[in-house]
Design an enzyme around this catalytic site. Structure first.
Site, PDB file in Angstrom:
ATOM      1  N   HIS A 363      -5.497  -0.397  -6.026  1.00  0.00           N
ATOM      2  CA  HIS A 363      -4.867   0.585  -5.223  1.00  0.00           C
ATOM      3  C   HIS A 363      -3.575   0.212  -4.596  1.00  0.00           C
ATOM      4  CE1 HIS A 363      -8.266   3.730  -5.509  1.00  0.00           C
ATOM      5  NE2 HIS A 363      -9.044   2.433  -5.603  1.00  0.00           N
ATOM      6  N   LYS A 552       0.528  10.752   7.028  1.00  0.00           N
ATOM      7  CA  LYS A 552      -0.166   9.541   6.192  1.00  0.00           C
ATOM      8  C   LYS A 552      -0.427   8.329   7.096  1.00  0.00           C
ATOM      9  CE  LYS A 552       3.580   9.624   3.676  1.00  0.00           C
ATOM     10  NZ  LYS A 552       3.060   9.723   2.176  1.00  0.00           N
ATOM     11  N   ARG A 553      -0.968   7.286   6.591  1.00  0.00           N
ATOM     12  CA  ARG A 553      -0.948   6.087   7.584  1.00  0.00           C
ATOM     13  C   ARG A 553       0.224   5.576   8.203  1.00  0.00           C
ATOM     14  NH1 ARG A 553      -5.952   3.567   8.627  1.00  0.00           N
ATOM     15  NH2 ARG A 553      -4.737   2.199   9.790  1.00  0.00           N
ATOM     16  N   LYS A 558       5.828   2.616   3.882  1.00  0.00           N
ATOM     17  CA  LYS A 558       5.968   4.452   4.128  1.00  0.00           C
ATOM     18  C   LYS A 558       7.150   4.915   4.890  1.00  0.00           C
ATOM     19  CE  LYS A 558       0.894   4.516   3.735  1.00  0.00           C
ATOM     20  NZ  LYS A 558       0.662   5.273   2.441  1.00  0.00           N
ATOM     21  N   THR A 660      -1.477  10.254  -2.454  1.00  0.00           N
ATOM     22  CA  THR A 660      -2.438  11.656  -2.884  1.00  0.00           C
ATOM     23  C   THR A 660      -2.067  12.781  -1.856  1.00  0.00           C
ATOM     24  OG1 THR A 660      -4.222  10.675  -1.497  1.00  0.00           O
ATOM     25  CG2 THR A 660      -4.227  10.511  -3.932  1.00  0.00           C
ATOM     26  N   LYS A 664      -1.509  17.140  -2.484  1.00  0.00           N
ATOM     27  CA  LYS A 664      -1.919  17.916  -1.406  1.00  0.00           C
ATOM     28  C   LYS A 664      -0.753  18.901  -0.928  1.00  0.00           C
ATOM     29  CE  LYS A 664      -5.403  14.777  -0.466  1.00  0.00           C
ATOM     30  NZ  LYS A 664      -5.727  13.317   0.137  1.00  0.00           N
TER      31      LYS A 664
HETATM   32  C1  26W Z   1      -8.293  -5.635   2.924  1.00  0.00           C
HETATM   33  C2  26W Z   1      -7.487  -4.440   3.783  1.00  0.00           C
HETATM   34  C3  26W Z   1      -7.332  -3.585   2.896  1.00  0.00           C
HETATM   35  C4  26W Z   1      -7.728  -2.310   3.080  1.00  0.00           C
HETATM   36  C5  26W Z   1      -7.277  -1.036   2.448  1.00  0.00           C
HETATM   37  C6  26W Z   1      -6.585  -3.530   1.609  1.00  0.00           C
HETATM   38  C7  26W Z   1      -5.984  -2.379   0.821  1.00  0.00           C
HETATM   39  C8  26W Z   1      -6.703  -1.099   1.328  1.00  0.00           C
HETATM   40  C9  26W Z   1      -6.378   0.013   0.457  1.00  0.00           C
HETATM   41  C10 26W Z   1      -6.212  -0.526  -1.083  1.00  0.00           C
HETATM   42  C11 26W Z   1      -5.338   0.629   1.065  1.00  0.00           C
HETATM   43  C12 26W Z   1      -5.171   1.964   0.102  1.00  0.00           C
HETATM   44  O1  26W Z   1      -5.612   3.164   0.852  1.00  0.00           O
HETATM   45  N1  26W Z   1      -4.248   2.340  -0.594  1.00  0.00           N
HETATM   46  C13 26W Z   1      -4.019   3.560  -1.199  1.00  0.00           C
HETATM   47  O2  26W Z   1      -4.877   4.126  -2.320  1.00  0.00           O
HETATM   48  C14 26W Z   1      -4.531   5.334  -2.411  1.00  0.00           C
HETATM   49  C15 26W Z   1      -5.687   5.885  -3.573  1.00  0.00           C
HETATM   50  O3  26W Z   1      -5.450   5.312  -4.708  1.00  0.00           O
HETATM   51  C16 26W Z   1      -3.242   5.464  -3.241  1.00  0.00           C
HETATM   52  O4  26W Z   1      -2.896   6.908  -3.457  1.00  0.00           O
HETATM   53  C17 26W Z   1      -2.132   5.048  -2.168  1.00  0.00           C
HETATM   54  O5  26W Z   1      -0.663   4.820  -2.809  1.00  0.00           O
HETATM   55  C18 26W Z   1      -2.486   3.601  -1.593  1.00  0.00           C
HETATM   56  O6  26W Z   1      -1.638   3.055  -0.729  1.00  0.00           O
END
Ligand code: 26W
Length: 819
Positions: A363, A552-553, A558, A660, A664
């Site tokens: 992701h 968004k976060r 971003k 995503t 929306k």
């Molecule tokens: C280990 C810390 C950590 C926590 C969360 C690393 C990575 C994450 C996630 C992968 C972050 C995340 O939410 N990524 C998002 O995933 C969405 C669903 O696929 C994508 O639409 C976003 O672009 C992506 O940033």
């Protein structure tokens, strides 16, 4: 069997009777004396009664058909509220609203009593929730497997412009939809050492973990209701409880410390969701969480499988585990451990089964998100699992060497154990039979850059699955006016389960009456958001202004910073030149920052400081307002998307895997203002470049600069007086009542390296924003046409489409009919 409701067979009088009886027998109250929370729960429990029959029938059918099942392993499920969506999917939302009205209650108000299930950070967690809903709607046997955090994503308060994190007590009043399943309890072991014992019967060594601490994993099931099909799948989230007997034992032996430690282990393990998004922190407790829920899920799946099958080698025909990012990757060695140590299989057989059961989704390409556990920590916490990782690594390295003799570089980049670390992504790729990215551009970047060596060695594993969202929540529930309109225009409500039918709206883009109706709906939704903002922020916003929204976060990539810098620039322009053309705009932000992410928190402070200044400056506040919506979460997101005109998707190209939120917004008729990044590329492809505002560097350009050590932001600072001024205003006290240090770090990061190319993309962004303003202000026909076409062309972005692709290419499930 008549367990399921016949279509249209909702019995209003019966439902009302159950609600009243819940008020009395659960809460010992009357309709008049019950609190709003109790009233919500009384209705939720009545809805659950309807769900229960379908839920049982679904699982009975799954057992009868012995259908292959996907287990979606995820640290995060950002479910949001359940009541409204459950009623919608049960096809009795309107009827329940009527029952409520007859009882003098308002269903919407009751819905607002439900806390969000915020067991996730952002995109990845919400995607898991959309997938769970689509799987149920499409009749696929599926479980979501996760953690029942006591505290989910923190509640954000803004105090003096700064983010303050408050605990999210989502379980304070209990959760009416959950069912505790103590009969499926599992024991999870941590620490200790591995004892090797020769087993004469097996003719080989057995590996036994000793001197460990353990906790009990107790599952809670949440219903995941499919749309109008009688299917109810389960989200199985694990709670931790101390192992009581061991505890007493330890007291007997005088081992007080172990007893207390085990008690604390149980208490701590599920205490709270790590609020990091795209940032790895390497905390021991997080690895414990990962092993805890993965081991519990796997043990339970295997014991369930063994109840009805006697050949464990058939596991891959019945079970597939999808790893939602690297977070549950410990499933690979854990499954190996179960097959080797408990099932007594040989390595090659165990490996064959494991690699046919596990698939991995990536992701993010953000380097700082990569999970790499220190070997000593991993070994201490999971001694037996570590031995297995070591052996997986040894064999994988041998494979790399056989393929690339004398190429040390390949081992360096692909090995699982390297430099004293366990590299989780490498393990997921080495073991998974499928590796997928989440948008076309993202998958291409993985194949040709980030994971190039892996792609070269095993191209057959790689595939793309562009993300999607569920239209049941993000249109039908979130935007009832638009949903109703779409149904009347299409003459059918089949879009609810076949979103590509929205294409039928395309001709209406040239129908002025339809455009007017469409726009009036947007206005109603803007009024609803304006009321929310008034109630929560105390700010009056003009529903006739452009609602330009970035929610968004908060993350540097971003680029909320680019957005607010541009607002500072506009403010300067408007002050200097009050006569300039500018259509009134409300700039709306919503974002949580990870608690320890300093730059992100400073950005929130900057947004709020600029907002304060602008909103209180009579010279401009009729033309522009800036609003930071506190505590952005799934439930207020639903109100925000429906009311938006402009969808800000402005990440540095190549950094946003998919996004995503962008989908929306599109589904709700907002026009994208964005870079060619993530799924924006495919959004533009669907709706046409004329119906979006695209700006900025391409991903190739960005990656080209990165390969050469970046660029020099000072050159821009020195040569562009407008940008120069905006930057200086961060540190000359303009927005801080004289304090020059508040935003010093932001300022420095921009001038030092500006790794996310804020300055480099600034002019192009400004130009695109000017086009937005002109189009909306001067050509309302064109604008409403664009907005309508965005809705009409959003069909591809249903998570139903995404799930069908996962099923076809990776999971190979069969649909199971319940009714
Ligand atoms: C280990 C810390 C950590 C926590 C969360 C690393 C990575 C994450 C996630 C992968 C972050 C995340 O939410 N990524 C998002 O995933 C969405 C669903 O696929 C994508 O639409 C976003 O672009 C992506 O940033």
């Amino acid at each position: 069997m008549t367990e399921t409701r016949p279509a249209g067979g909702f019995d209003k009088e019966e439902f009302k009777r159950v609600v009243l009886s819940n008020i009395k027998y659960i809460f010992r109250k009357t309709r008049e004396t019950a609190s709003p929370q109790e009233l919500f729960q009384a209705v939720a429990f009545a809805a659950k009664d309807i769900i229960i029959d379908d839920w049982m029938a679904t699982h009975r059918k799954y057992e009868e058909t012995d259908a292959k099942t996907v287990y979606y392993l995820s640290m995060e499920f950002l479910m949001g509220r359940a009541l409204g969506n459950n009623l919608i999917n049960l096809c009795c939302y309107k009827e329940v609203a009527e029952v409520c009205a007859e009882l003098g209650l308002n269903l919407n108000t009751l819905e607002d009593q439900e806390p969000d299930a915020a067991l996730g950070n952002g995109g990845l967690g919400r995607l898991a929730a959309c997938f769970a809903e689509s799987l149920a709607t499409l009749n696929y046997p599926a479980y979501g497997c996760g953690i029942r955090y006591k505290y989910g994503m923190f509640r954000q308060e803004i105090v003096n412009g700064e983010q303050v994190e408050k605990p999210d007590e989502w379980l304070k009043y209990g959760n009416p939809f959950e069912v505790r399943r103590p009969e499926y309890v599992q024991e999870i072991r941590f620490g200790g050492y591995v004892r090797i014992e020769y087993d004469a019967k097996l003719g080989r060594n057995r590996y036994i973990q000793d001197g460990y601490q353990s906790v009990l994993a107790v599952p809670y099931d949440l219903p995941v209701v499919g749309y109008n099909n009688g299917v109810v799948n389960s989200l199985r989230i694990w709670d931790a409880e101390p192992v009581v007997q061991f505890n007493l034992d330890s007291f007997d032996k005088g081992d007080y410390r172990t007893a207390v430690e085990q008690e604390n282990l149980a208490k701590n393990i599920v205490e709270v969701l790590y609020p990091n998004d795209n940032h790895y922190s390497g905390k021991e407790l997080r690895l414990k969480q990962q092993y805890f829920f993965v081991s519990a899920s796997l043990q339970q799946v295997i014991s369930k499988f063994k109840k009805t099958h006697d050949d464990i080698r058939l596991l891959p025909e019945k079970v597939v585990f999808q790893l939602n990012d690297t977070h549950p990757t410990v499933a690979v060695p854990e499954l190996m451990r179960i097959l080797l140590d408990q099932e007594g299989l040989e390595w090659d057989d165990a490996w064959d089964i494991t690699t046919r059961c596990v698939a991995y989704t990536n992701h993010t390409i953000m380097a700082e998100a990569l999970e790499k556990w220190p070997v000593d920590l991993f070994m201490r916490l999971l001694p037996r699992v570590y031995q297995i990782v070591d052996e997986i690594n040894r064999r994988f390295n041998a494979q790399i060497e056989a393929r690339y003799p004398d190429q040390d570089r390949k081992i360096r980049s692909m090995a699982i154990l390297y430099d004293g670390q366990v590299r989780m992504a490498n393990m997921a790729i080495a073991a998974g039979f499928s590796v997928n990215g989440v948008a076309r551009l993202h998958t291409e970047i993985l194949k040709h850059r980030e994971l190039k060596d892996f792609y070269e060695m095993m191209p057959e594993k790689f595939n793309n699955k562009t993300n999607g969202i569920t239209q049941r929540r993000f249109l039908l529930h979130a935007n009832p006016l638009l949903a109703e309109w779409v149904t009347s225009k299409l003459g059918t409500d089949e879009w609810i389960t076949n979103l590509s039918l929205l294409k039928g709206l395309v001709p209406l883009a040239d129908d002025s009456r339809a455009r007017k109706e469409f726009y009036e709906i947007k206005r109603q939704n803007k009024l609803r958001l304006a009321a929310y903002i008034k109630e929560h922020n105390g700010i009056d916003v003009d529903p006739d202004s452009i609602f330009d929204v970035q929610v968004k976060r908060l993350h540097e990539y971003k680029r909320q910073l680019l957005n607010i810098m541009h607002i500072m620039y506009l403010y300067n322009q408007l002050k200097a030149n009050p006569q300039m053309y500018f259509y009134p705009t409300t700039f709306i932000f919503g974002a949580k920052a990870a608690a320890g992410y300093k730059t992100a928190k400073q950005t929130i402070k900057l947004i709020n400081s600029v907002a304060d200044m602008i909103n209180n400056d009579p010279a401009v506040n009729q033309k522009m307002k800036v609003v930071f919506i506190e505590n952005y979460c799934v439930s207020n997101a639903e109100i925000i998307f429906a009311a938006s005109d402009v969808s800000e998707q402005i990440s540095t190209a190549s950094k946003e895997a998919s996004g995503t939120g962008n989908m929306k917004f599109m589904l709700n008729g907002a026009v994208t203002l964005g870079t060619m990044d993530g799924a924006n590329v495919e959004i533009v492809e669907e709706v046409g470049a004329d119906n979006a505002f695209i700006f900025g560097m391409s991903s190739d350009e960005v990656m080209g600069y990165e390969a050469n050590g970046g660029y020099d932001p000072r050159e821009i600072y020195n040569n562009d007086p407008d940008i120069h001024r905006v930057l200086d205003q961060m540190v000359d006290g303009t927005y801080t009542g004289g304090n020059t240090e508040t935003f010093r770090e932001l300022f420095n990061s921009l001038l030092d390296k500006d790794v996310y190319f804020n300055l480099k993309d600034f002019r192009s962004y400004a130009e695109a924003r000017a086009r937005v303003n002109e189009t909306y202000g001067k050509d309302s026909k064109k604008w409403s046409r664009m907005a309508l076409l965005n809705v009409a062309c959003s069909g591809k972005f249903s998570s139903d489409r995404t799930i069908e692709e996962y099923v076809r290419d990776i999971w190979h499930l069969e649909k199971v009919q319940i009714v």
